[in-house]
Motif scaffolding. Structure first.
Motif, short mmCIF file in Angstrom:
data_model
loop_
_atom_site.label_atom_id
_atom_site.label_comp_id
_atom_site.label_asym_id
_atom_site.label_seq_id
_atom_site.Cartn_x
_atom_site.Cartn_y
_atom_site.Cartn_z
N SER A 7 0.85 -1.19 0.00
CA SER A 7 0.00 0.00 0.00
C SER A 7 0.89 1.24 0.00
N ARG A 8 0.57 2.19 -0.84
CA ARG A 8 1.35 3.42 -0.87
C ARG A 8 0.92 4.40 0.22
N LEU A 9 -0.27 4.21 0.74
CA LEU A 9 -0.82 5.21 1.66
C LEU A 9 -0.88 4.73 3.11
N ARG B 45 -3.35 -2.49 -3.06
CA ARG B 45 -4.14 -1.60 -3.91
C ARG B 45 -5.57 -1.46 -3.39
N HIS C 273 0.12 9.03 -7.12
CA HIS C 273 -0.69 7.82 -7.02
C HIS C 273 -1.62 7.73 -8.23
N THR C 274 -1.75 6.53 -8.78
CA THR C 274 -2.58 6.35 -9.98
C THR C 274 -4.01 5.96 -9.66
N ARG D 93 10.26 5.68 -5.02
CA ARG D 93 9.03 6.23 -5.56
C ARG D 93 9.09 7.74 -5.66
N VAL E 117 -1.45 13.73 -1.99
CA VAL E 117 -1.40 12.67 -3.00
C VAL E 117 -2.01 13.22 -4.28
N ASP F 259 -5.47 0.92 -0.44
CA ASP F 259 -5.39 2.31 -0.92
C ASP F 259 -6.74 2.77 -1.45
#
Length: 279
Positions: free
Chosen positions: A25-27, A110, A207-208, A194, A163, A113
């Protein structure tokens, strides 16, 4: 386990857990996380503001009586399974096993997120939104969101995050002050490698998976600025769990990664939306 050893299963589970914690997870690492939750829901505590007062000599102090409210977070179950054909077992002893573990962890990450973004987007109102999705991201937009944070007395303690989508990241790079700011990947292990910078004492990330509105020429993205304590993530147990089971009629092993989790906005005043066009 039909030729898949217990040692293999334990290692696979460990690698999924590490991959999820370090970057699935990026967040996740930018918000409050409560693990070990038992049941279908939990609560996060929101603490109000206190006020200092004076007292007379030998008089009683005035209690601040700070408000302590509870915000409920509901958990839901999510799965990221995949089959490994029995004849492929020779390929998954080492590197391929790690690739499978990482794929499962990232799939779960994902989803985490997605839940965080949905909670944050759902909590914004016109009062804490900058832009209407009809113009590109500008320096003025960023400064207006920054001003909303400061007016709401959101702590400026190094735990503010923003973000943005890929298009907005490119727009930021055209802003001289942002372009000259330092990358922070080496300062945060979960952001290593990143796109992330610190500007205005806010960690900006790309973030995509942010919420989109419109399409084609009217496509826009709802970028988010928030404080770490404003959003919560709750997880059963210690987060992602994995298991491997042989399915005879598939002649394959089912590698299943799963998580029970939920996200909620604890303090809406600590979340700001930048609604801007993509191009």
């Amino acid at each position: 386990m039909a030729d898949i050893t217990a040692a293999f299963v334990r290692q696979y589970e460990a690698e999924v857990h590490v991959a999820y914690q370090q970057g699935g997870s990026r967040l996740r690492n930018s918000i409050r996380v409560q693990t070990g939750v038992v049941g279908r829901s939990t609560t996060f505590t929101k603490i109000g503001k206190g006020q200092a007062t004076q007292k007379t000599r030998k008089g009683d102090v005035v209690i601040m009586d700070v408000d302590h409210s509870q915000v409920e977070c509901m958990l839901s179950d999510w799965y990221a399974p995949d089959y490994v054909d029995k004849l492929d077992e020779f390929k998954i002893k080492h590197d391929e096993r790690r690739v499978l573990a990482q794929a499962g962890a990232y799939a779960v990450g994902r989803k985490v997120d997605e839940l965080i973004i949905a909670a944050a987007t759902g909590a914004v109102t016109s009062g804490n939104t900058v832009g209407t999705g009809t113009a590109l991201l500008t320096l003025d937009n960023c400064l207006e969101a920054f001003a909303l944070f400061n007016e709401a007395e959101v702590p400026d303690d190094g735990q503010r995050y923003a973000v943005v989508g890929p298009r907005q990241w490119n727009a930021l790079l055209k802003i001289d002050q942002f372009a000259k700011s330092e990358y922070v990947g080496n300062d945060y292990s979960w952001l290593k490698g990143r796109e992330a910078k610190r500007w205005l004492n806010i960690v900006w990330m790309m973030h995509t998976g942010l919420t989109k509105t419109g399409s084609g020429a009217t496509a826009a993205t709802k970028c988010m600025m928030y404080h770490k304590t404003a959003i919560g993530l709750a997880e059963n147990g210690n987060g992602v769990k994995s298991e491997i089971n042989y399915v005879p009629h598939k002649v394959a092993h089912l590698c299943n990664n799963m998580i029970s989790c939920g996200s909620v906005v604890i303090d809406p005043s600590g979340v700001v939306c930048l609604h801007v066009k993509d191009k």
